[in-house]
Design an enzyme around this catalytic site. Structure first.
Site, mmCIF file in Angstrom:
data_model
loop_
_atom_site.group_PDB
_atom_site.id
_atom_site.type_symbol
_atom_site.label_atom_id
_atom_site.label_comp_id
_atom_site.label_asym_id
_atom_site.label_seq_id
_atom_site.Cartn_x
_atom_site.Cartn_y
_atom_site.Cartn_z
ATOM 1 N N ASP A 56 0.827 -1.218 0.000
ATOM 2 C CA ASP A 56 0.000 0.000 0.000
ATOM 3 C C ASP A 56 0.858 1.264 0.000
ATOM 4 O OD1 ASP A 56 -2.098 -1.847 0.290
ATOM 5 O OD2 ASP A 56 -2.039 -1.671 2.469
ATOM 6 N N GLU A 93 -11.255 -1.531 -4.488
ATOM 7 C CA GLU A 93 -10.628 -0.918 -3.323
ATOM 8 C C GLU A 93 -9.437 -0.071 -3.757
ATOM 9 O OE1 GLU A 93 -9.545 -4.164 -0.775
ATOM 10 O OE2 GLU A 93 -7.768 -4.685 -1.936
#
Length: 351
Positions: free
Chosen positions: A41, A224
């Site tokens: 991430d 997402e």
């Protein structure tokens, strides 16, 4: 966002051949290879020629700074999750932003440790000084539901990212239609208006669901990790789909039909016909990206994570590469560059 930390479909990446010294060896200072570090991430914000990155681990959020995009600097802890409360555990995917003259960190967290991950909500921290290293004060949970007058009805939400469009501040995130007792619940993309960097001021609007064959068909259908990418008169949301723990993880794209159109209306977004960035035989499970520019602002770069092996799981590393644009203003991410292949460092990066 209106700064160099966020920019935003498919063709091969162009790699320049390594420069050769008189001894016939590659000048290592001018090149790097992927992966650049362990982790997942990735998030980078460029401010005043400095790159600030943000991440989490062991209940702690850290920030680093560097003038080199390929070497993001020492990770400095800036916030520790409380021992109890809605945000005591499962600190995921923080992002650092400079908004309205202050530094903010957006993150997901849950009240119980481990899985099932059914309690995730989104929160925001505010630096009490002018420093990205804090100290930070917890501004609380952001409202991510359908009944703004009832704050306790926030829905499951992760990967929240704020951005400005036409002078209005928005939040985009991945969420569930309803809270559920299983984390194998379909994830959608939602958008809401913000009145300031720590307050959502509207009910959410669903703008994307995993409906296309290339974003469905596995263990869990999800959208997402949405990130806004803007250039000239075009705006995009680049998001992840398929399962994050599988090698099929990939990026899709939503294009706003007109940057003056209301982004809260799903009909104003057009989904790409297929993934805009996906695995190769050598780089697997690519997803959850962020965007920035080279030190001299002449190049656009994507940072993303990939799996370390084909086995299901969350062992991942962070990679980066340059991307380009079509003549009519759409991003071209190409293919993930294989591990060990020399890539020229971002333009303007000093030794």
């Amino acid at each position: 966002m209106g700064q160099a930390g966020l920019l935003g479909c498919k063709s091969s990446a162009v790699l320049e051949a390594p420069a050769e010294t008189q001894a016939g060896k590659t000048d290592a200072a001018l090149y790097f290879t992927n992966p650049v570090m362990d982790g997942a991430d990735p998030w980078v914000w460029k401010q005043d020629s400095v790159y600030y990155s943000c991440g989490s681990g062991n209940g702690t959020i850290y920030v680093s700074q560097s003038t080199k995009l390929t070497k993001l600097g020492e990770r400095v802890p800036v916030w520790k999750a409380p021992s109890t409360g809605w945000n005591a555990h499962n600190i995921w995917a923080p992002e650092i932003h400079f908004l309205q003259g202050k530094w903010y960190i957006y993150y997901a967290a849950g009240k119980d440790p481990g899985g099932p991950f059914i309690h995730q909500r989104s929160g925001v921290l505010e630096s009490t000084t002018g420093s990205p290293f804090g100290p930070y004060v917890d501004k609380g949970m952001l409202y991510t539901g359908d009944s703004l007058q009832h704050p306790g009805t926030a829905k499951w939400a992760i990967d929240l990212s704020p951005f400005y469009l036409n002078g209005q501040l928005y939040a985009v995130w991945s969420g569930w239609e309803q809270n559920a007792a299983t984390d194998r619940t379909k994830q959608h993309l939602y958008l809401a208006r913000m009145s300031n960097p720590w307050t959502i001021s509207s009910n959410r609007a669903k703008i994307s669901s995993p409906t296309q064959p290339w974003e469905t068909g596995g263990e869990l259908d999800l959208n997402e990790g949405p990130e806004l990418l803007k250039k000239n008169e075009k705006a995009f949301l680049i998001y992840s789909c398929r399962e994050s723990w599988l090698k099929e993880y990939r990026l899709g794209q939503l294009t706003l039909s007109d940057t003056l159109a209301d982004p809260m209306l799903a009909s104003n977004w057009t989904k790409s016909d297929g993934p805009v960035f996906q695995s190769t035989a050598e780089v697997l499970g690519v997803g959850h990206c962020s965007f920035t520019t080279s030190p001299d602002n002449t190049e656009d770069w994507i940072l993303y994570h990939a799996k370390k092996s084909a086995q299901p799981g969350w062992q991942r590393d962070i990679r980066m590469q340059k991307f380009t644009w079509t003549a009519d203003g759409f991003p071209v991410f190409g293919e993930p560059v294989s591990s060990g292949v020399p890539i020229k460092v971002p333009s303007g990066q000093k030794e």
